[in-house]
Design a protein around this motif. Structure first.
Motif, PDB file in Angstrom:
ATOM      1  N   THR A 207     -17.682  -3.866   3.458  1.00  7.42           N
ATOM      2  CA  THR A 207     -18.976  -4.153   3.101  1.00  7.42           C
ATOM      3  C   THR A 207     -19.227  -5.661   3.236  1.00  7.42           C
ATOM      4  N   ARG A 208     -18.147  -6.625   3.572  1.00  6.59           N
ATOM      5  CA  ARG A 208     -18.430  -7.776   3.917  1.00  6.59           C
ATOM      6  C   ARG A 208     -19.339  -8.437   5.186  1.00  6.59           C
ATOM      7  N   THR A 209     -18.888  -6.573   6.180  1.00  7.52           N
ATOM      8  CA  THR A 209     -19.360  -7.147   7.943  1.00  7.52           C
ATOM      9  C   THR A 209     -20.854  -6.752   7.985  1.00  7.52           C
ATOM     10  N   ILE A 210     -20.843  -5.322   7.185  1.00  4.64           N
ATOM     11  CA  ILE A 210     -22.699  -4.436   7.167  1.00  4.64           C
ATOM     12  C   ILE A 210     -23.154  -5.626   6.838  1.00  4.64           C
ATOM     13  N   VAL A 218     -31.480 -11.129   9.393  1.00  2.00           N
ATOM     14  CA  VAL A 218     -32.310 -10.918   9.765  1.00  2.00           C
ATOM     15  C   VAL A 218     -33.187 -12.004   9.197  1.00  2.00           C
ATOM     16  N   GLY A 219     -31.876 -13.323   9.417  1.00  2.00           N
ATOM     17  CA  GLY A 219     -31.762 -14.638   9.164  1.00  2.00           C
ATOM     18  C   GLY A 219     -31.386 -15.053   8.110  1.00  2.00           C
ATOM     19  N   VAL A 220     -30.608 -14.440   7.285  1.00  2.00           N
ATOM     20  CA  VAL A 220     -29.958 -14.620   5.885  1.00  2.00           C
ATOM     21  C   VAL A 220     -28.666 -14.629   6.274  1.00  2.00           C
ATOM     22  N   HIS A 221     -27.932 -15.881   5.475  1.00  2.00           N
ATOM     23  CA  HIS A 221     -26.415 -15.889   5.363  1.00  2.00           C
ATOM     24  C   HIS A 221     -25.826 -15.769   4.281  1.00  2.00           C
ATOM     25  N   VAL A 222     -25.259 -14.417   4.607  1.00  3.67           N
ATOM     26  CA  VAL A 222     -24.347 -13.461   3.181  1.00  3.67           C
ATOM     27  C   VAL A 222     -23.214 -13.958   3.240  1.00  3.67           C
ATOM     28  N   MET A 223     -23.164 -13.975   1.629  1.00  2.00           N
ATOM     29  CA  MET A 223     -21.207 -14.649   1.789  1.00  2.00           C
ATOM     30  C   MET A 223     -20.690 -13.762   0.286  1.00  2.00           C
ATOM     31  N   ASP A 224     -19.660 -14.278  -0.020  1.00  2.00           N
ATOM     32  CA  ASP A 224     -19.784 -13.995  -1.819  1.00  2.00           C
ATOM     33  C   ASP A 224     -19.164 -15.039  -2.457  1.00  2.00           C
TER      34      ASP A 224
END
Length: 689
Positions: A207-210, A218-224
Motif C-alpha cells: 500500500t505504501r508503494t502504490i 500528482v505532487g502530494v507527499h503521502v505518508m502514514d
C-alpha cells in the motif's frame, strides 16, 4: 478527576428549580425580553477565577491524573474477513498520548516553517477527515498545542463538499483514513494547494508503494502516522503557549441549502464552553465517555474536551453503528452523548419488548407508573425494587454503568426523555447549542422534575433574550410566556464566519448577539422551549404561513416514524409528505391488517405493505394523533402521505452529515410520488380517497 472538580462549584444544597434562568434588571427593551442568565452561576467570562481559557489548559488539567492512567481506547480489529473486533478495549495512556501529540505538533511546526506545508493562505490550517478514533483526537490536540488551526471534515462528506472546504480554508495537509486517500489524490487538480496527506491507518509495504508513488505523480507527499510522527520525534520542540483570542478551529456547519459556513472559533471560546459544561457535571473517578457522534460536529467536540479536562477516558466505537450496542456493553461508559435518532431507537425497542400481554407486561406498566410518579413528584428517577426487577436489562443494553446521557442536535419528545430517565436510572439531560456558540447555549438541570420538553436555562457562559418575530405573531409580550427568536451572547460566540461577511452580518449583530433562527419561549422557571423556526417558512395557496421544520419535528415524535419529510406547494392549500416508517411498527401494523405474520426484516412484505391503502390510512391516523398532541393547526397537518422504505441518507445527498434534511434534494428524490399525491386533490374536497 477531583483535581478539576476542586475549582468548579457544584449546585447549591437546595437547587432553586424555580429560578434556573434569571432576568437581569433593566435590560428589557421594546420588541424584546430582558437578558436572562444562569440562576446559579451567573455569567462566566475569562476573568472568572480559575476559568479555563485555552485548550492547552484543558489538556494539562486532565494530564494531572498521571501519565500511566488510561486515556484513549478502542477495540482492536482481530479479523477482516469476517470483520471481528476484540471483546475488550485497548488503551493508550496519558503519557503515550502526550508524546504522540508532541511528535505530531513538532512535525507540523517544522514542515510549516520550512515551507513544505502552508503558503496557500494567511492561516496555518490542517485538515482532519476521518471517523472518530484515537488518532483524530491526538492530531487535534497537537494542532491546538502548536499554534495551528484545525479544519474538521465530516467523514461522510462527498467529494464536492470536501473540495469546497479544502479550497475555502486553504488546507495544505490532511490527516485521514486510508480509504479517503484515493479521493484526495483524484481531487488534486481541483485542490492545487494540497501538499501532504497523512494516513491514520498503518500502511502495508504494498500500500505504501502504490499510494506514495501515486501521490508523487500528482505532487502530494503521502505518508502514514508512524512516518509523520518520526519526523516530529527527530525534531521535538516544546508546546507553544496559546492565548484565549488565538484562532484554533474553523468548524464548518453542514449546510442544508448552500455551501457550509466556517465558524471561526478561538481557544477561549472552546475552553469557556467546556468550563460551562463542567458546572454540575459529576462523573466517577474511573469514568469513561463513549465516542461515536461525529467529532467534526461541535457537540461531540465539546463533550470530549470536557471529558479530557476531568482526566476521564474516551472509548471510541468500532466504526459500525450496528456494533454500537456491543461497544457500549464492553466499554460500560459513564457518559453517553447522544441524539434523538439513537435515543428514540432505545425507547422504541424497550417499549416493544416490555409492553406485552400477561404478567410481564403488567409488571412493566406498573413499574413505569410508579417510577414516573416519583420522578414528577421529586425528580428522583431511581427505585430500589423496580430498577432491579424490570429496568436492569434495559440499563445493561448501554453497559449498565451510565451516570449521564446528554441529548442534542435535534428535538426529542418529552415523553421519550421521561421514559429514558426512569428506565436508565441516570441523568438524561437535553441541551441546545450551535456551531456558532460552540454547542453551548442552554442545558437542563439534573433532578428537575419537569425539565422534559424544555432545553433548560442558559448555561453559565451565555446570556439569552427573545426578540419579536411579527411576521409569525411571536412577541416578547405574549401571554402566558414571552416568545420570539432566541438570541445568545457571551465569550463563546463566534465573531465571524471565515471569508463570509454577508452571512456573518446576518448571524451576529453589532452588539454581539447571535441570532439563532429558532423561535423559543421562556417559562416561569427561566427555561427555554424551542417552538418554531424562523427560516424554512412557506406560504400556502390560501395565504397561511407554515414552518415545515416545526411540523416535521412534531410528527417525528411518533415512535412509528423513522424519518419524515413535509412538502408544500405555494399553489396548493395543503401539505403532503413522505414517511419512512419504523420497521418494528410497520411490521406490527401489517401483521394486524393482513392477519398474517410480517417480521421487521421481511423487506419484501414491508414494501408491499407500504402500498396498501389501509396501512397508509393507519399511519395517517397515527400522524393525526401526533398533530393533535403537538397543537398543530388544520393547515399545518399532512393531508396525504407516501410511505417508503427508501430512507433519506447522507450517501444519497438528501441528509447533511448531522442528519438534517436537504429540502431541495429530498423533494427531487420523491418528486414523482409527491406530485402524484397533489394530483389526487385534497381529501374531503371531492377528490379520490
Amino acid at each position: 478527576m477531583p483535581l478539576v472538580r476542586d475549582h468548579i462549584e457544584g449546585y447549591p444544597e437546595t437547587i432553586p428549580f424555580t429560578k434556573q434562568g434569571v432576568e437581569v434588571p433593566g435590560t428589557k427593551k421594546p420588541g424584546q425580553t430582558g437578558h436572562y442568565r444562569n440562576g446559579v452561576w451567573g455569567l462566566l467570562t475569562r476573568n472568572t477565577p480559575n476559568a479555563l481559557t485555552t485548550i492547552t489548559e484543558i489538556y494539562d488539567s486532565g494530564m494531572r491524573v498521571g501519565k500511566d492512567a488510561p486515556f484513549l481506547g478502542r477495540r482492536p480489529l482481530i479479523s477482516t474477513n469476517p470483520v471481528k473486533y476484540a471483546p475488550y478495549y485497548e488503551w493508550q495512556t496519558w503519557g503515550q498520548v502526550d508524546h504522540r501529540r508532541r511528535c505530531v505538533g513538532s512535525a507540523l511546526s517544522l514542515l510549516f516553517k520550512t515551507g513544505k506545508l502552508g503558503g496557500a493562505g494567511e492561516l496555518e490550517t490542517v485538515g482532519i477527515w476521518a471517523m472518530n478514533r484515537p488518532e483524530w483526537q491526538i492530531v487535534d490536540l497537537a494542532i491546538a498545542t502548536y499554534g495551528k488551526v484545525d479544519v474538521s471534515i465530516y467523514d461522510t462528506l462527498g467529494k464536492d463538499a470536501v473540495e469546497y472546504i479544502i479550497n475555502h480554508s486553504h488546507v495544505t495537509s490532511v490527516f485521514t483514513s486510508a480509504d479517503h486517500i484515493p479521493t484526495l489524490l483524484k481531487l488534486k487538480p481541483k485542490i492545487p494547494m494540497l501538499k501532504a496527506v497523512v494516513s491514520m491507518d498503518d500502511f502495508t509495504a504494498e500500500t505504501r508503494t502504490i499510494l506514495t508513488q501515486w501521490g508523487w505523480s500528482v505532487g502530494v507527499h503521502v505518508m502514514d502516522m508512524k512516518e509523520f510522527e518520526a519526523i516530529g520525534e527527530a525534531n521535538l520542540i516544546e508546546p507553544i503557549p496559546a492565548t484565549p483570542d488565538q484562532l484554533v478551529s474553523i468548524c464548518y456547519t453542514s449546510g442544508t441549502t448552500s455551501n457550509p459556513k466556517g465558524a471561526m472559533l478561538t481557544h477561549g471560546m472552546l475552553a469557556l464552553s467546556v468550563q460551562a459544561n463542567l458546572y454540575g457535571l459529576n462523573l466517577p473517578d474511573e469514568g469513561s465517555t463513549m465516542s461515536y457522534l461525529p467529532l467534526a460536529h461541535i457537540y461531540e467536540r465539546i463533550t470530549e474536551l470536557a471529558t479530557i479536562s476531568t482526566g476521564a477516558k474516551i472509548g471510541y466505537f468500532s466504526g459500525d453503528p450496528l456494533r454500537l450496542i456491543e461497544d457500549c456493553q464492553i466499554l460500560k461508559p459513564s457518559l453517553f452523548p447522544s441524539v434523538p435518532r439513537v435515543l428514540n431507537r432505545v425507547y422504541q425497542a424497550a417499549m416493544l419488548a416490555g409492553d406485552v400481554p400477561g404478567l410481564k407486561g403488567a409488571l412493566f406498566r406498573k413499574a413505569i407508573q410508579a417510577k414516573m410518579e416519583k420522578l414528577h413528584a421529586t425528580g428522583d428517577n431511581t427505585h430500589f425494587f423496580w430498577d432491579k426487577l424490570v429496568f436492569r436489562k434495559i440499563q445493561a443494553v448501554l453497559g449498565g454503568n451510565l451516570v449521564l446521557v446528554t441529548c442534542g442536535s435535534a428535538p426529542i419528545h418529552g415523553e421519550v426523555l421521561d421514559f429514558l430517565k426512569i428506565a436508565l436510572a441516570c441523568d438524561v439531560l437535553e441541551g441546545y447549542g450551535m456551531t456558532e456558540n460552540c454547542g453551548t447555549c442552554t442545558k437542563c438541570w439534573p433532578f428537575d422534575p419537569s425539565a422534559s420538553g424544555t432545553v433548560g436555562p442558559p448555561q453559565a457562559v451565555t446570556e439569552i433574550k427573545l426578540i419579536d418575530v411579527p411576521s409569525m405573531n411571536y412577541t416578547s409580550e405574549d401571554k402566558p410566556r414571552p416568545r420570539g427568536e432566541l438570541c445568545a451572547r457571551g465569550e463563546n460566540i463566534m465573531k465571524k464566519y471565515h471569508k463570509d461577511e454577508k452571512n456573518t452580518q446576518e448571524a451576529v449583530d453589532e452588539e454581539g448577539w447571535l441570532h439563532t433562527g429558532d423561535v423559543a419561549e421562556i417559562d416561569d422557571f427561566g427555561r427555554v422551549r424551542i417552538i418554531d423556526r424562523v427560516k424554512n417558512i412557506m406560504k400556502l395557496a390560501q395565504g397561511e404561513y407554515v414552518a415545515v421544520e416545526k411540523i416535521e419535528n412534531t410528527y417525528s415524535s411518533s415512535a412509528a416514524v423513522a424519518q419524515l419529510f413535509v412538502h408544500g406547494d405555494s399553489l396548493q392549500s395543503y401539505l403532503v409528505g413522505v414517511v419512512i416508517p419504523d420497521p418494528l411498527h410497520l411490521s406490527a401494523i401489517a401483521s394486524r391488517l393482513s392477519s398474517s405474520k410480517v417480521t421487521p426484516d421481511d423487506v419484501k412484505s414491508l414494501g408491499e405493505a407500504c402500498k396498501q391503502p389501509e396501512v397508509v390510512k393507519e399511519f395517517v391516523n397515527i400522524l393525526d394523533k401526533e398533530a393533535k398532541k403537538g397543537g398543530l393547526k388544520g393547515f399545518e397537518t399532512l393531508k396525504r402521505i407516501h410511505l417508503s422504505l427508501d430512507p433519506f441518507s447522507v450517501e444519497d445527498g438528501t441528509l447533511t452529515p448531522t442528519f438534517k434534511i436537504k429540502r431541495k434534494d429530498a423533494y427531487k428524490k420523491f418528486k414523482a410520488e409527491l406530485d402524484a399525491l397533489y394530483s389526487l386533490g385534497e381529501p374531503g374536497a371531492g377528490s379520490k380517497l
